[in-house]
Design an enzyme around this catalytic site. Structure first.
Site, PDB file in Angstrom:
ATOM      1  N   SER A   1       0.822  -1.213   0.000  1.00 39.13           N
ATOM      2  CA  SER A   1       0.000   0.000   0.000  1.00 39.13           C
ATOM      3  C   SER A   1       0.856   1.263   0.000  1.00 39.13           C
ATOM      4  O   SER A   1       1.674   1.442  -0.887  1.00 39.13           O
ATOM      5  CB  SER A   1      -0.959  -0.056   1.186  1.00 39.13           C
ATOM      6  OG  SER A   1      -1.888   0.971   1.102  1.00 39.13           O
TER       7      SER A   1
ATOM      8  N   ASP B   1      -1.016   1.391  -4.476  1.00 34.48           N
ATOM      9  CA  ASP B   1      -1.966   0.340  -4.883  1.00 34.48           C
ATOM     10  C   ASP B   1      -3.352   0.893  -5.180  1.00 34.48           C
ATOM     11  O   ASP B   1      -4.312   0.135  -5.345  1.00 34.48           O
ATOM     12  CB  ASP B   1      -1.997  -0.812  -3.873  1.00 34.48           C
ATOM     13  CG  ASP B   1      -2.639  -0.430  -2.562  1.00 34.48           C
ATOM     14  OD1 ASP B   1      -2.496   0.738  -2.155  1.00 34.48           O
ATOM     15  OD2 ASP B   1      -3.299  -1.290  -1.949  1.00 34.48           O
TER      16      ASP B   1
ATOM     17  N   ASP C   1      -2.150   6.448  -3.892  1.00 38.44           N
ATOM     18  CA  ASP C   1      -1.041   5.696  -3.287  1.00 38.44           C
ATOM     19  C   ASP C   1      -0.648   4.562  -4.247  1.00 38.44           C
ATOM     20  O   ASP C   1      -1.304   4.362  -5.280  1.00 38.44           O
ATOM     21  CB  ASP C   1      -1.410   5.228  -1.869  1.00 38.44           C
ATOM     22  CG  ASP C   1      -2.423   4.106  -1.845  1.00 38.44           C
ATOM     23  OD1 ASP C   1      -3.210   3.996  -2.801  1.00 38.44           O
ATOM     24  OD2 ASP C   1      -2.427   3.331  -0.870  1.00 38.44           O
TER      25      ASP C   1
ATOM     26  N   ASP D   1      -5.836   2.634  -3.758  1.00 39.93           N
ATOM     27  CA  ASP D   1      -7.084   2.603  -2.992  1.00 39.93           C
ATOM     28  C   ASP D   1      -7.293   3.871  -2.173  1.00 39.93           C
ATOM     29  O   ASP D   1      -8.288   4.023  -1.491  1.00 39.93           O
ATOM     30  CB  ASP D   1      -7.205   1.346  -2.115  1.00 39.93           C
ATOM     31  CG  ASP D   1      -6.020   1.135  -1.204  1.00 39.93           C
ATOM     32  OD1 ASP D   1      -5.184   2.051  -1.068  1.00 39.93           O
ATOM     33  OD2 ASP D   1      -5.929   0.039  -0.618  1.00 39.93           O
TER      34      ASP D   1
HETATM   35 MG    MG Z   1      -3.285   1.548  -0.375  1.00 42.67          MG
END
Ligand code: MG
Length: 460
Positions: free
Chosen positions: A107, A257, A255, A259
């Site tokens: 993340s 990834d 970010d 999300d």
């Molecule tokens: Mg993330």
């Protein structure tokens, strides 16, 4: 092994120290067997299938091979999606009717970190009680007990699927209340900063589908992050400058990834991660009435918005899955977290920055207003944060002591202690990952919020 952190949100560590190909192979094999036990009677397919994808981290490829190897060697079939956004993988598990998924991403953590997150057949992260069961299974004592006793005829099969990103984009374009044609007509100029994470593939593609003129920065999914990858104002000076210089209508930062979503307004100001969910909520509630869900530490501006639309706010413990489960159980049209995590259930019950971009452009189009003007309609509150370093053994005592801190506040004990006053609150909780107590406060002025935090810190 003590550098490997295991919690309900996943398994993470610094590559080579905590997280290694060796350990991820064993954990992946255990996850495959765990899902097989849970689903072998309810699935009509011969074999259990797990979808695997990763973000752009330089260590992702090595870990992907070990994860796939672990799964195949216990007889699990694998669908490899390549470098994808986390919400893309979650959606694909459901769409491909796989029995689970493993996401290789740390993340917003720095580049040396990596992690595994575990997805269930419903396209959501494992529910907390299921994840707890799985963590128990892979405790240090148990992890070595993997037997690769599958014979050559029953070894898993791997196939590749590189259409997941495109399917995700289509699903977003089909959100029933999203006026795609009007957004296309508006021809917005948009700057996107994907920090060289997984978003470099999906975000510009979606924005172009929405008719935007896209200015991409840090769009190469190399895992060499162009700045600290956590999307916070202090890390986003580059995009702020680019938005201003190019006279763009809006900037989006995600970010690695994809999300979490943060907005830069047309003046080049980062308007703060809390606003992403608040603005998206205002669009969705115009079309679909229903209670909204957010966590206990997210802004009380949600309460103002809920009141405006005559709905309630359901508050959950910190952690995406807690919000997702509450949304599912209460059939909520929108929800998420104040850290830029927008959950649009028309796409999936998971935080999704890409869906968030579409919703925000939809809101600008519908209201025919600039993003800064839309943001200024939301009541302004201020946050303050403190932390206390603490021996983990003393943690519960401290929290008991803290219970009597404020006699004049309403006390919520769902997740630590949250004292709610009129127009301000303070939340005290144990960190899930470090031996610290976190203190969050929100009030109508920065001074008031800081005072609340300091008062708690001095009394503990
Ligand atoms: Mg993330």
């Amino acid at each position: 092994m003590q550098d490997l952190m295991m919690s309900v949100s996943g398994i993470r560590g610094v590559f080579g120290k905590g997280i290694t190909p060796d350990i991820t192979m064993k954990i992946a094999a255990q996850f495959g067997l765990f899902q097989k036990e849970r689903y072998h009677e309810t699935t009509d397919v011969e074999k259990i299938t797990i979808a695997v994808g990763r973000d752009s981290r330089t260590t992702g490829e090595a870990l992907a091979h070990s994860v796939i190897s672990g799964l195949l060697s216990v007889g699990i079939d694998v669908i490899w999606l390549g470098i994808v956004a986390t919400p893309t993988l979650l959606l694909s598990v459901k769409e491909l009717k796989a029995q689970g998924g493993i996401c290789i991403t740390a993340s917003h953590n720095p580049a040396e970190w990596n992690a595994m997150k575990f997805i269930d057949a419903n396209g959501m992260f494992l529910f907390p009680e299921v994840m707890a069961e799985f963590l128990n299974r892979i405790s240090i004592d148990n992890i070595e007990k993997v037997f690769h006793n599958i014979n050559w005829q029953n070894i898993g099969q791997k196939r590749e699927d590189y259409e997941a990103t495109w399917r995700h984009i289509q699903k977003i374009l089909e959100i029933p209340y999203l006026d795609v044609n009007s957004i296309r007509t508006a021809k917005y100029k948009v700057v996107i900063d994907s920090v060289n994470g997984a978003g470099g593939v999906i975000s510009p593609t979606l924005l172009k589908e929405l008719g935007c003129q896209v200015i991409e920065i840090n769009s190469e999914p190399t895992g060499i992050f162009a700045h600290n990858p956590e999307p916070l104002a202090k890390n986003l000076t580059q995009i702020c400058k680019v938005v201003k210089e190019n006279k763009a209508d809006i900037g989006f930062a995600t970010d690695p990834d994809v999300d979490r979503l943060v907005i830069i307004d047309e003046k080049g100001n980062c308007i703060g991660e809390e606003y992403s969910l608040l603005l998206a909520t205002k669009l969705v509630l115009r079309h679909k009435k229903g209670d909204i869900v957010t966590n206990l530490s997210s802004s009380m501006a949600s309460d103002n918005i809920a009141k405006e639309f005559g709905v309630n706010v359901i508050r959950t413990p910190i952690g995406e899955i807690n919000v997702s489960v509450a949304m599912l159980n209460n059939n909520c049209p929108i929800g998420g977290e104040g850290n830029g995590g927008i959950i649009c259930p028309e796409v999936n019950y998971t935080r999704d920055a890409v869906s968030g971009m579409a919703l925000l452009l939809g809101f600008m189009t519908e209201r025919k207003m600039k993003i800064s003007d839309l943001a200024s309609e939301i009541p302004k509150y201020y946050f303050a944060k403190e932390k206390i370093d603490i021996n983990p053994d003393e943690m519960d005592n401290i929290l008991i002591k803290a219970q009597n801190l404020f006699k004049d506040a309403k006390l919520d004990t769902t997740d630590g202690l949250k004292f709610v006053f009129d127009k301000k609150w303070v939340h005290i909780r144990k960190s899930g990952t470090e031996p610290i107590i976190r203190i969050f406060a929100e009030a109508q002025t920065i001074e008031e919020a800081e005072q609340l935090c300091k008062k708690v810190k001095s009394l503990l």
